[in-house]
Design a protein around this motif. Sequence first.
Motif, mmCIF file in Angstrom:
data_model
loop_
_atom_site.group_PDB
_atom_site.id
_atom_site.type_symbol
_atom_site.label_atom_id
_atom_site.label_comp_id
_atom_site.label_asym_id
_atom_site.label_seq_id
_atom_site.Cartn_x
_atom_site.Cartn_y
_atom_site.Cartn_z
ATOM 1 N N ARG A 121 30.496 59.462 34.687
ATOM 2 C CA ARG A 121 29.864 59.543 36.007
ATOM 3 C C ARG A 121 29.301 58.185 36.410
ATOM 4 N NH1 ARG A 121 24.760 63.479 37.815
ATOM 5 N NH2 ARG A 121 24.530 62.586 39.922
ATOM 6 N N GLN A 122 28.701 57.511 35.457
ATOM 7 C CA GLN A 122 28.172 56.174 35.710
ATOM 8 C C GLN A 122 29.302 55.203 36.050
ATOM 9 O OE1 GLN A 122 26.622 53.692 32.367
ATOM 10 N NE2 GLN A 122 24.659 53.958 33.418
ATOM 11 N N ASN A 123 30.410 55.322 35.335
ATOM 12 C CA ASN A 123 31.567 54.469 35.613
ATOM 13 C C ASN A 123 32.073 54.687 37.037
ATOM 14 O OD1 ASN A 123 31.393 53.674 32.930
ATOM 15 N ND2 ASN A 123 32.961 55.122 32.252
ATOM 16 N N ALA A 124 32.137 55.948 37.444
ATOM 17 C CA ALA A 124 32.600 56.273 38.795
ATOM 18 C C ALA A 124 31.643 55.702 39.842
ATOM 19 C CB ALA A 124 32.732 57.783 38.959
ATOM 20 N N GLU A 125 30.345 55.765 39.556
ATOM 21 C CA GLU A 125 29.348 55.228 40.477
ATOM 22 C C GLU A 125 29.497 53.717 40.626
ATOM 23 O OE1 GLU A 125 25.686 56.509 38.782
ATOM 24 O OE2 GLU A 125 25.751 58.506 39.705
ATOM 25 N N ILE A 126 29.770 53.031 39.523
ATOM 26 C CA ILE A 126 29.949 51.578 39.577
ATOM 27 C C ILE A 126 31.201 51.238 40.379
ATOM 28 C CG2 ILE A 126 30.478 49.528 38.195
ATOM 29 C CD1 ILE A 126 28.724 50.724 35.980
ATOM 30 N N ALA A 127 32.290 51.981 40.140
ATOM 31 C CA ALA A 127 33.533 51.744 40.881
ATOM 32 C C ALA A 127 33.324 51.992 42.374
ATOM 33 C CB ALA A 127 34.641 52.648 40.348
ATOM 34 N N ALA A 128 32.620 53.076 42.709
ATOM 35 C CA ALA A 128 32.344 53.388 44.115
ATOM 36 C C ALA A 128 31.460 52.311 44.748
ATOM 37 C CB ALA A 128 31.664 54.752 44.222
ATOM 38 N N PHE A 129 30.490 51.820 43.989
ATOM 39 C CA PHE A 129 29.594 50.773 44.490
ATOM 40 C C PHE A 129 30.376 49.497 44.789
ATOM 41 C CE2 PHE A 129 26.728 47.158 43.766
ATOM 42 C CZ PHE A 129 25.707 47.453 44.665
ATOM 43 N N ILE A 130 31.273 49.128 43.869
ATOM 44 C CA ILE A 130 32.101 47.942 44.075
ATOM 45 C C ILE A 130 32.944 48.096 45.344
ATOM 46 C CG2 ILE A 130 34.064 46.631 43.160
ATOM 47 C CD1 ILE A 130 31.578 46.010 41.677
ATOM 48 N N TYR A 131 33.498 49.280 45.526
ATOM 49 C CA TYR A 131 34.330 49.539 46.704
ATOM 50 C C TYR A 131 33.523 49.414 47.987
ATOM 51 C CZ TYR A 131 37.112 52.051 50.161
ATOM 52 O OH TYR A 131 37.791 52.394 51.310
ATOM 53 N N VAL A 132 32.334 50.015 48.002
ATOM 54 C CA VAL A 132 31.474 49.964 49.200
ATOM 55 C C VAL A 132 31.092 48.526 49.521
ATOM 56 C CG1 VAL A 132 29.207 50.589 50.118
ATOM 57 C CG2 VAL A 132 30.583 52.304 48.928
ATOM 58 N N VAL A 133 30.732 47.757 48.499
ATOM 59 C CA VAL A 133 30.381 46.351 48.716
ATOM 60 C C VAL A 133 31.568 45.593 49.298
ATOM 61 C CG1 VAL A 133 29.810 44.173 47.566
ATOM 62 C CG2 VAL A 133 28.595 46.258 46.937
ATOM 63 N N GLY A 134 32.756 45.833 48.754
ATOM 64 C CA GLY A 134 33.942 45.152 49.257
ATOM 65 C C GLY A 134 34.225 45.487 50.716
ATOM 66 N N VAL A 135 34.135 46.757 51.064
ATOM 67 C CA VAL A 135 34.398 47.185 52.437
ATOM 68 C C VAL A 135 33.355 46.620 53.398
ATOM 69 C CG1 VAL A 135 34.420 49.179 53.985
ATOM 70 C CG2 VAL A 135 35.660 49.277 51.815
ATOM 71 N N LEU A 136 32.073 46.702 53.021
ATOM 72 C CA LEU A 136 31.012 46.168 53.888
ATOM 73 C C LEU A 136 31.167 44.662 54.091
ATOM 74 C CD1 LEU A 136 27.859 48.117 52.629
ATOM 75 C CD2 LEU A 136 29.173 48.490 54.724
ATOM 76 N N ALA A 137 31.538 43.960 53.021
ATOM 77 C CA ALA A 137 31.751 42.514 53.142
ATOM 78 C C ALA A 137 32.932 42.229 54.065
ATOM 79 C CB ALA A 137 32.000 41.903 51.761
ATOM 80 N N GLY A 138 33.987 43.040 53.943
ATOM 81 C CA GLY A 138 35.144 42.864 54.816
ATOM 82 C C GLY A 138 34.805 43.103 56.273
ATOM 83 N N LEU A 139 34.022 44.148 56.524
ATOM 84 C CA LEU A 139 33.601 44.445 57.900
ATOM 85 C C LEU A 139 32.705 43.338 58.450
ATOM 86 C CD1 LEU A 139 32.813 48.269 57.537
ATOM 87 C CD2 LEU A 139 34.777 47.227 58.711
ATOM 88 N N LEU A 140 31.861 42.762 57.579
ATOM 89 C CA LEU A 140 30.976 41.665 57.997
ATOM 90 C C LEU A 140 31.800 40.429 58.363
ATOM 91 C CD1 LEU A 140 28.109 40.531 58.324
ATOM 92 C CD2 LEU A 140 28.197 39.856 55.908
ATOM 93 N N VAL A 141 32.783 40.116 57.538
ATOM 94 C CA VAL A 141 33.647 38.965 57.815
ATOM 95 C C VAL A 141 34.368 39.160 59.147
ATOM 96 C CG1 VAL A 141 35.773 37.811 57.082
ATOM 97 C CG2 VAL A 141 33.965 38.263 55.416
ATOM 98 N N ARG A 142 34.830 40.382 59.408
ATOM 99 C CA ARG A 142 35.524 40.670 60.668
ATOM 100 C C ARG A 142 34.563 40.552 61.849
ATOM 101 N NH1 ARG A 142 39.482 42.997 63.515
ATOM 102 N NH2 ARG A 142 38.900 44.487 65.143
ATOM 103 N N ALA A 143 33.349 41.104 61.694
ATOM 104 C CA ALA A 143 32.377 41.084 62.788
ATOM 105 C C ALA A 143 31.949 39.662 63.143
ATOM 106 C CB ALA A 143 31.161 41.925 62.405
ATOM 107 N N LEU A 144 31.836 38.816 62.122
ATOM 108 C CA LEU A 144 31.404 37.436 62.344
ATOM 109 C C LEU A 144 32.570 36.514 62.735
ATOM 110 C CD1 LEU A 144 28.849 36.982 59.411
ATOM 111 C CD2 LEU A 144 28.369 37.492 61.820
ATOM 112 N N GLY A 145 33.775 37.058 62.645
ATOM 113 C CA GLY A 145 34.940 36.248 63.008
ATOM 114 C C GLY A 145 35.239 35.124 62.009
ATOM 115 N N ILE A 146 34.872 35.338 60.753
ATOM 116 C CA ILE A 146 35.111 34.313 59.735
ATOM 117 C C ILE A 146 36.589 34.267 59.370
ATOM 118 C CG2 ILE A 146 34.577 33.591 57.373
ATOM 119 C CD1 ILE A 146 31.894 34.995 57.645
ATOM 120 N N ILE A 147 37.127 33.078 59.347
ATOM 121 C CA ILE A 147 38.532 32.876 58.974
ATOM 122 C C ILE A 147 38.585 31.891 57.813
ATOM 123 C CG2 ILE A 147 40.813 32.098 59.713
ATOM 124 C CD1 ILE A 147 40.077 32.867 62.547
ATOM 125 N N PHE A 148 39.245 32.263 56.732
ATOM 126 C CA PHE A 148 39.325 31.378 55.570
ATOM 127 C C PHE A 148 40.592 30.521 55.653
ATOM 128 C CE2 PHE A 148 36.657 34.893 54.240
ATOM 129 C CZ PHE A 148 35.612 34.243 53.614
#
Length: 324
Positions: free
Chosen positions: A297-324
């Motif tokens: 259960r803890q492993n699943a929580e860590i995996a879900a947390f990583i996913y949420v962080v990745g998605v939120l960071a992606g949405l932030l990059v899109r909102a700010l118009g950051i281009i690498f």
Amino acid sequence: MDLLIDVLIDGVKDTAQLVPFLFLTYLAMEALEHGTAGRAETIISRADKSGPVVGALLGALPQCGFSAMAATLYAGRVVTVGTLVAVLLSTSDEMVPVFVAHQEPASRLLAVIGFKVAMGMIVGVLLDVVLRALHRTGDGHPHIRELCERAHCHCEDVPPAGATAHDHAHDHHDHDHAHGHHHGDEHDGHPRWWHIVRSALVHTVEVTLTIFVISCAFGLLIELVGEETLANVLSIHPVRAIFLAGLIGLIPNCGASVAITELYLTGTLSSGAMIAGLLVSGGVGLLVLFRTNADQRQNAEIAAFIYVVGVLAGLLVRALGIIF
């Protein structure tokens, strides 16, 4: 048949790269458990707060072995969950070779790596701070013995350095070896180092076989789906692509990071989707975590947390118009 052979060859290559990391990690953990445990625990406890910073920097190196190492150390509670998360978020896996193969400017590659490292440090440190405030950081001591018991490698039967046979027998309810003389550096007629190395090998072989089988399975899946299919799915909607790229990043196979990087460099993926996928793509780190850490259960929580962080960071990059 050729496809299957290629997948098996790739599986052997990917797994072989992890063996030295896994063996050295288990070797260090066994030495910690049976040797200088007290001093090592003190050093580790002092390094807890800076663990995510160091972990994020190590994860940035183009080698997913560090994510496997971090997962193993966390399973033994040698490092904090913040350190583990920092390593997983910053792990580059196969991103760097793909950038180099495309002859992309070094500044562009360093910008992506820098973003991943910064996210790893910030999220890892904040996670540890929050968990400490909530008193959810455990007892602060390594739990390496539990790993040995689950693996049935019998390394828990080796007495600590300097322990007498009488002490060891008393700890094991007087079942065996109650002779009263000093073991020193020997146990059951073998040197202490032999038991430590043997236990490390047992753990390494078990985890390596698991990684190989699952990596081949996911590698075959990725090959069957094909990069063109992934491109079609991810190009449907830019925001939806961020969520889907994060899911692809969760696949514990280097093919995931290769596909995401290739699609980004060819213009199919936006910067936001690329960041979401590569932040989540921690190599085989999550796979090793699910194999070595008993609390699923803890492993699943860590995996879900990583996913949420990745998605939120992606949405932030899109909102700010950051281009690498």
